[in-house]
Structure formats: C-alpha cells, structure tokens
Design an enzyme around this catalytic site. Structure first.
Site, PDB file in Angstrom:
ATOM      1  N   ASP A  61      -2.439   2.103  -4.375  1.00 29.95           N
ATOM      2  CA  ASP A  61      -3.720   2.095  -3.624  1.00 29.95           C
ATOM      3  C   ASP A  61      -4.731   1.019  -4.065  1.00 29.95           C
ATOM      4  O   ASP A  61      -4.541   0.402  -4.988  1.00 29.95           O
ATOM      5  CB  ASP A  61      -4.310   3.686  -3.802  1.00 29.95           C
ATOM      6  CG  ASP A  61      -3.277   4.578  -3.120  1.00 29.95           C
ATOM      7  OD1 ASP A  61      -2.613   4.471  -2.166  1.00 29.95           O
ATOM      8  OD2 ASP A  61      -3.226   5.764  -3.550  1.00 29.95           O
ATOM      9  N   HIS A  90       0.920  -1.076   0.006  1.00 29.04           N
ATOM     10  CA  HIS A  90       0.078   0.156   0.047  1.00 29.04           C
ATOM     11  C   HIS A  90       0.748   1.282   0.042  1.00 29.04           C
ATOM     12  O   HIS A  90       0.250   2.612  -0.346  1.00 29.04           O
ATOM     13  CB  HIS A  90      -0.968   0.043   1.200  1.00 29.04           C
ATOM     14  CG  HIS A  90      -2.413   0.768   0.863  1.00 29.04           C
ATOM     15  ND1 HIS A  90      -2.321   1.820   0.289  1.00 29.04           N
ATOM     16  CD2 HIS A  90      -3.485   0.204   1.429  1.00 29.04           C
ATOM     17  CE1 HIS A  90      -3.745   2.050   0.006  1.00 29.04           C
ATOM     18  NE2 HIS A  90      -4.389   1.268   0.808  1.00 29.04           N
TER      19      HIS A  90
END
Lengths: 400, 446
Positions: free
Chosen positions: A377, A373
C-alpha cells in the site's frame, strides 16, 4: 435440398450483421456444426456454425452487411446447384484469382481481429523478415497464411531493412517486435496488465553521498579502487532498506504474496536497441566498493552481449536510472515477478530552509518508486522510501 | 441462373479429377474420352507397372525368405500370368473410374473433342466426333483440357525402329525379352525406366540401364545414387552411359520406358488462342491464355505423373466451375515400386543450395533401424533437406523398405508447411519405417 444460410438474429436489439470472414471457402465442404463464418455485429464478433452438411455456395462476399434473415450462402448436396437467381459473389481479396503469371495476392489486407491461422513455416518466416501476419491475406486451405503469402507480403513492403539490423532508426523503417524488443514488449505489457501499479515520488538529500564520493575519488587515485556511481549508492541503500521492508522484496504468486529471503537487485542497463537488467546478488551483504565493481562488470558484459542467463535472472527488486539523461521523476514499470521498482533521477542543486528560515543549497535527487498495489500500500511504500532516504543521508553506513 | 456447363476433354487422372471437382461444386459436367476411361495411368503406366512390380517384388521377397530358410522354394515365376493379372486389375480400376463419374452425375461421351472457331466471349464450343462418324456440338461456359500425353518412340542413331519398344508394349508381351537396354530418363522427367530395368532383370532378361546423366535418377538426392546402383547391380543390371547404336548388343531391344509427349494435336488450340511451347501454358489457377479454357495434367508438360495430374485436375475443374483456387504443386511425391522401394519429394540438397537456401540436412542409415532389421536386414537411407532459417522441409529422399510411407509423411509436412523441428517431435510406431523420418528431422535440427 439446398439449405439456406442467413444472418442469424442474436438478440432483440440486433439490427444488422456483417459477414466479416468466410471460414469455409466457396466450393468447399462443410459439416453440420463446424464454424462457417465470422459474424460481426455492433457488439461482438462470433463464429457461426453450419446447420447442414454439404458444399458451401457463397451468395455474398466478405464485408457484406445484411439484416437478420438475409441470405448469405447455400449449403448444397454434391452435384446439386444453387436455386435460381443466386449467383456466386465476386471473389473477395483474400481468395482473389491470381493474374496470368504466378504472383500471389500481394494486396495488404485490413488487420484481422481474432484468431490468425498461419502455417508454422509462414510464422517463422514472418518473424524473420518482419511481416505482420495480421495484415497478410491467406491463400491456403481455409484462408491459412502460407509461406508464399508471407513472401508476397514481404516483397510488397517498402524496402524493409533486415529484421536484425540495429543502429540508427530510419523513418519508414519497420522494426519487428522480435528478439530483445519482443521480450521487452511482452514483459512490460504483461506487467501493466497484471499489476495494479502506483508510483510515488520522493526527494532525498545527497550531500552526504556526494561528500563520501569525493573522498572515495581521492582514495581511488591512490588505490585504483572503483569510484561508486550515484546509482551504486542508491542500490546499496535500497538493499539495506529492503531488510526492514520485506514487503517490497516479494513476488505475487498463486493468490499469495511471497516474501523473499535473499536480496538480489536488478539494475537496468540501456543498450542501443533495448535494455537488459543484470542482477547484483545479495546486494545487502556486498560492501559498497565490491558492489560498484560488480555493477561495472555487469554493465560491461551487457554492452558486449556476454551476460549469462543466470546473470540476468533472479532479481527480487529492480533499480532503473534516468538521471544521466536529465530526468528527475518518472513512472518506472515493475519488472515481473518483482512487486516494486525504483527509478533514480538526476542529482541536482536544491534548496533547503534552515531552522531560521534561511535558504541553503543542498544536493538532492528524486526517487520514483512504482509498487504493485496488490502487494504494497501507499503508506508502507512511503516509509520504505524514507528509509532509503535515511540511508543516503547517512552515507557512511553504506560503505560496509 | 442456369448451372455452369463445364466440358472436360480427357478421362485420365487430370480429366476425371477435374470432372469430379467441377461436379462437386454444382456444375453440370460433360467428359469426352477418345479411348478408355482411366487414361495412360490406368492402362499404360502407373497401374500396369505397379501391378507387374508387386508380383515381382512378392516373388523376390519369397526367394529371400527361402534363402533365409523360412520356407522351401518351389514356385517358378510366370510372366504370362502376371500380365493377365495386370490386365484384370487395370480393367477393374477403369470401370471404377466410370462408376465414380456416373455417381457424381458426370455425363461421359466417347469421341474425339476439339475446340471450334465459335469459341469466344459467350462461352466455348466443343465439337465431338464420335467413333461412329457422328458429330455433335456442345456449348459450355468453361472447358478443361486434360488430353494427357502420347507415346512417341525415340529415333536413335544406329537402332532400327522395330527394336525400340515403349513401356505399354513391354507389359503386353507374352514373355520377357532375352536382352534389353532400358533408357533411364526421358522428356516426361520421370524415372519409370528404373522400374522397367528392375522388372525385366528380375524376370530374367539380361538388362542394362542407359543413363544420360551422372546419376541414375536426377531428381533423387545424389547421396543416394550409390545405393540405387547397388540395388540394380544386385539384380545384375549394368548401368551404362547415354544410349546410341554403338553400345547395342546383337539381341538387345531398347526399352523407351517413358518417352511421352504432351498430346496437343487435333484440339484446335491455335484457333482458340491457346499458347503452347510443346505443351499448353497455364498459370497457377490452371488457366490457359484463352478465356474460360483451363488445362491440367500431362498436356501442360512438366513432370508427367498421375499424382501431379490429379492435383492440377482438381484445381482446374474447381476453377472451371467458378472457384478461385491456386495450385501449390511443390509437394508432389514420386515413388518407384522397386525392391528396395525408392521415393522422393521436393528438392535435392544440391538443388536447394543452388536456389540459395541456407540448408540443413539429416541423414539416417536405414540398415541400423529396427524396421529394416525385422524385415531381414534391409539396407537403405533416408535424407531430409530443410531450410536452416525457417525450418521448412525442402525435400525428403529415401531408398529402402517403406520409402513410400516415409515420403507420404514428407508430403504432408511440405504441403502443410510443418517445420523440421515439429517433424522431429512427431511420434511414429516402433518398429516402422516412418521412424526414420523423425530421426532424420532430429539429425537436421542438431
């Protein structure tokens, strides 16, 4: 003048402290400022330094808990005796007097938290015979673990098979984290500690792939060309999708995301005692049949243990399949330094509804994409998954 | 609580090391010495021999430089002056031992000590018979036996006893003997005989060395044996087989360089319940079979060297004072101060293989090293034996210039359990003899 050593008060709330470990043996010399013992409180472990120079005379054994101010040792000048009323403690297990014949202390010590001191030979031997150094009591200078301590610990272990043995694991066996297991343990732990990992599941339709595969199978009987496996189709689809989603073909380095120009796909191959990830280079440019030939060659080399280091390094993205074991969805762990890994599930029967709300059988599989992450995203990762799904749904585009 | 009272019997290397170690951790220590402080080491073995040999090697070095034309040869070798110098140096060291003990607060008593029948659970009683006829009793918490060894000239078939001399008698002679046959080995398992053959041959004695074994020095790796024989041959020493009267020449004396036996007599060992087998039996903590009685040094048998005695003495003394140490004596070095120097530590390749180790060895020819060349083209060899699996250094064997220096590094590596690969990476001065050890380690890791 003998100098008194007491449990220090490290804060307002400290009620008591434990002499977890003596760092200087009874009768040994210490210099002012040198670490003398490890103090454990309810909050932390600290090394406490000697405040005087001289000969250490323990008053309490390791494991003793006292209130701050409680006397635990004296530091004496050479030739000086401890003041009245302070006998030496009975020896702690780590420095127990040996019995009459030579055997070294074989008692398993409780696991020690913190720094382990062992001689180079002891470390090497421990790795070789599968002894956990954290459970060995050191008998060398300053509690250092020696070769002899490791030998004694190894002899005390219940019938340990040689560390290198593979094959059927037996209950009670101790499998050391060395060799391939050690690499897996270290890399996977590092991966989960460094990255913010997130896994997304996505079902894709495999009807087109299955149809094309049937055609290629028929063709293969004539030409002898390899039949691509489902994973080969997925690898090819991933490689093509990565061209449009360069964020997934990247590495995080020195506080920056580096997007990589080449597309090299690592394909996990399970072995009896672990797994390896050989790399299909420039997978986006390889025609499907050549890609299939390459993955077959690599997995055979992996099983015969003839992969070269080059063949196992340089992956920019990895694919791992558990479908053949009946798994649909799972949470793969990113293979550092990649930023994403794709898990391939089982090809199975599913239901799709037509525009007229009629149920229709379709072939499908679940892709499990784990991303770092920090670099990617959720939404772009979902778009990347959709792109892979589109390539698989329109299978013909994968051929060239 | 009162101080622990420790009595050490014997003032040689094991005894004074034990006394100092016990005093250091707070015991009150009494040391009883029947003869002179310093023991065999200072008065009869290591120190006299090393002092004599240093004069001898300096002389040979000078002769070699003279031959090389560096300076003119004029001086003559004077045996009697060397003996006098040795006496002074030994006396100096003996008084040094006394000062060391008194500074540490150790009470030294002259006399002959024995354990009494009163020894038991409450402690140990030692009876000391002074040289003046007085008898005193000392109650102690623990005793360290460090009575060392005694000389015992061997009886050899066909050789009259008056023709057999022990080493301590040799270095008290006014002049070197005309001809001698030196016994290479002995019960003490040292190789001091080789040093005496060298000393006598260099002093002009017609010298032969009687070797009961295939190799001159059994503890030295057999690969180095030809170099040992070569060095002896250079001085004119002939190596012959085991000694018996049949091989003796008319004017030869026999030099029993190291025929020492553990000194067990008159100590009251049996009554105290101490197990012996020609020597006192001890465990790794230097404890004997009797409570609170420890022993160290030559009296415990094995290889009788001062290095081993001093180490075991430290452990015995500390444990007598209440510590819980365990001896790790695998790393005791041996050095012969001959020319070339010979030194070793640990196992030979053959011993390591017999012990079941998977062995790797590295050998360096010292003749091709920079240091040997700068010393005037000395030859020699350095052999390192290591365990192939763990990298443990099992042995280091050297003959040539700087052998002691090389083996000293080996001693560190063995005791600290430094692996052969780490040894291979150490940086040594250039040109220095110690470079050869790193080179041998690299050869063993290839």
């Amino acid at each position: 003048m003998p100098a008194e050593v007491v449990i220090p008060k490290l804060g307002m709330t400290m009620k008591d402290g434990t002499v977890q470990r003596w760092l200087v043996a009874h009768g040994a010399e210490v210099n002012s400022g040198a670490p003398l013992f490890v103090l454990t409180t309810d909050k932390l472990d600290v090394e406490v330094e000697a405040e005087a120079t001289g000969i250490v005379h323990h008053v309490v054994a390791e494991g003793t808990t006292l209130e701050p101010g409680g006397r635990i040792a004296w530091i004496l000048a050479p030739g000086e005796g401890p003041p009245e009323g302070t006998a030496a403690p009975s020896p702690s297990p780590a420095s127990a007097t040996p019995p009459a014949s030579p055997p070294a202390p074989t008692r398993a010590a409780p696991p020690v938290i913190g720094r382990l001191v062992a001689t180079p030979v002891a470390k090497r031997l421990a790795a070789e015979v599968g002894v956990d150094l954290a459970r060995v009591a050191g008998s060398g200078p300053g509690g250092r673990i020696t070769k002899e301590d490791v030998e004694a610990a190894a002899a005390a272990q219940p019938s340990t098979p040689p560390a290198t043995s593979v094959g059927v694991p037996v209950a009670g066996q101790r499998i050391p984290l060395t060799g391939m297991r050690g690499v897996i343990a270290q890399r996977m732990t590092a991966s989960l500690q460094e990255m913010a990992q997130l896994t997304l599941g996505f079902d894709v339709e495999m009807d087109a792939v299955e149809k094309l595969r049937d055609l290629l199978r028929a063709d293969s009987e004539r030409t002898g060309a390899p039949i691509p496996g489902y994973t080969d189709f997925v690898v090819k689809a991933v490689a093509l999708a990565l061209r449009d989603h360069p964020r997934c073909n990247a590495t995080v380095n020195d506080g920056a995301i580096e997007l990589l120009s080449d597309i090299h796909i690592g394909v996990a191959v399970a072995l009896d005692n672990g797994l390896v990830v050989p790399v299909v280079r420039n997978a986006d440019r390889l025609p499907l049949l050549e890609l299939a030939r390459e993955t077959r060659r690599l997995s055979e080399a992996a099983r015969s243990n003839t992969l070269t280091l080059d063949e196992m390094s340089g992956a920019t993205f990895s694919v791992t399949a558990l479908g053949m074991h009946g798994i649909d969805f799972f949470t793969p762990v990113v293979n550092p330094p990649n930023v994403a890994i794709l898990g391939v599930g089982r090809v199975r029967d599913g239901i799709r509804f037509t525009k007229k709300h009629r149920p229709k059988r379709r072939r499908e599989l679940t892709l499990s994409l784990t991303i770092d992450h920090r670099a990617i995203d959720g939404a772009p990762a979902a778009q990347f998954l959709r792109a892979i799904g589109d390539y698989l749904a329109g299978a013909l585009r994968l051929l060239s | 609580m009162t101080l622990r009272r420790v009595c050490v019997i014997g003032g040689g290397p094991a005894g004074y090391a034990a006394a100092l170690a016990a005093a250091r951790i707070g015991a009150s220590v009494l040391l009883v010495e029947a003869d002179r402080l310093g023991g065999q080491c200072v008065h009869h073995t290591c120190i006299p021999t090393a002092a004599m040999l240093s004069g001898m090697t300096a002389f040979l070095d000078a002769q070699e430089s003279a031959l090389a034309g560096v300076f003119d040869l004029g001086e003559e070798f004077r045996w009697s002056r060397l003996v006098a110098r040795k006496q002074r140096l030994s006396a100096q060291l003996a008084s040094g031992v006394g000062r060391l003990l008194s500074r540490a607060g150790v009470e030294v008593v002259a006399g002959r000590a024995a354990l009494t029948a009163h020894s038991g659970a409450g402690g140990v009683e030692v009876e000391v018979a002074g040289s003046d006829g007085s008898v005193a009793h000392h109650a102690c918490d623990a005793v360290v036996l460090a009575t060392g060894a005694r000389w015992e000239a061997p009886r050899i078939d066909g050789v009259p006893p008056e023709r057999v001399m022990t080493a301590d008698e040799i270095h008290a002679l006014d002049a070197p003997p005309a001809a001698a046959i030196v016994m290479a080995g002995g019960p003490a398992a040292t190789a001091f005989g080789v040093e005496y053959a060298f000393l006598l041959a260099a002093a002009g004695t017609s010298t032969r060395l009687a070797c009961a074994t295939d190799v001159v020095i059994p503890a030295l790796d057999a690969d180095l044996d030809p170099l040992v024989r070569g060095a002896l041959a250079t001085l004119g020493v002939e190596c012959v087989g085991a000694l018996d009267g049949g091989i003796m020449n008319g004017n030869e004396i026999v030099v029993a360089a190291d025929t020492r036996l553990p000194g067990l007599d008159g100590l009251g060992l049996q009554d105290a319940g101490i197990a012996t087998a020609g020597h006192v039996l001890v465990d790794r903590a230097q404890r004997t079979a009797a409570d609170a009685i420890f022993a160290a040094g030559d009296v415990t048998g094995g290889v009788m060297t001062s290095a081993a005695a001093e180490y075991s003495g430290r452990v015995a003394g500390a444990n007598a004072a209440g510590a819980t140490q365990r001896a790790r004596a695998g790393a005791t070095p041996h050095v012969l101060h001959t020319l070339p120097e010979i030194a070793w530590i640990g196992r030979t390749e053959a011993e390591a293989r017999d012990a079941g180790a998977d062995v790797r060895v590295g050998i360096v020819d010292l003749a091709s090293t920079a240091r040997a060349v700068t010393l005037g083209n000395r030859d020699g060899a350095c052999k390192l034996v290591a365990d192939a699996t763990t990298g443990e250094i099992l042995g280091v064997h050297v003959i040539g210039a700087g052998s002691a220096e090389i083996v000293a590094v080996g001693a560190l590596a063995i005791q600290a359990e430094i692996g052969v690969d780490q040894l291979a990476e150490t940086i040594q001065w250039h040109p220095a003899s110690s470079e050869s050890l790193s080179a041998a380690a690299r050869a063993a890791t290839r």
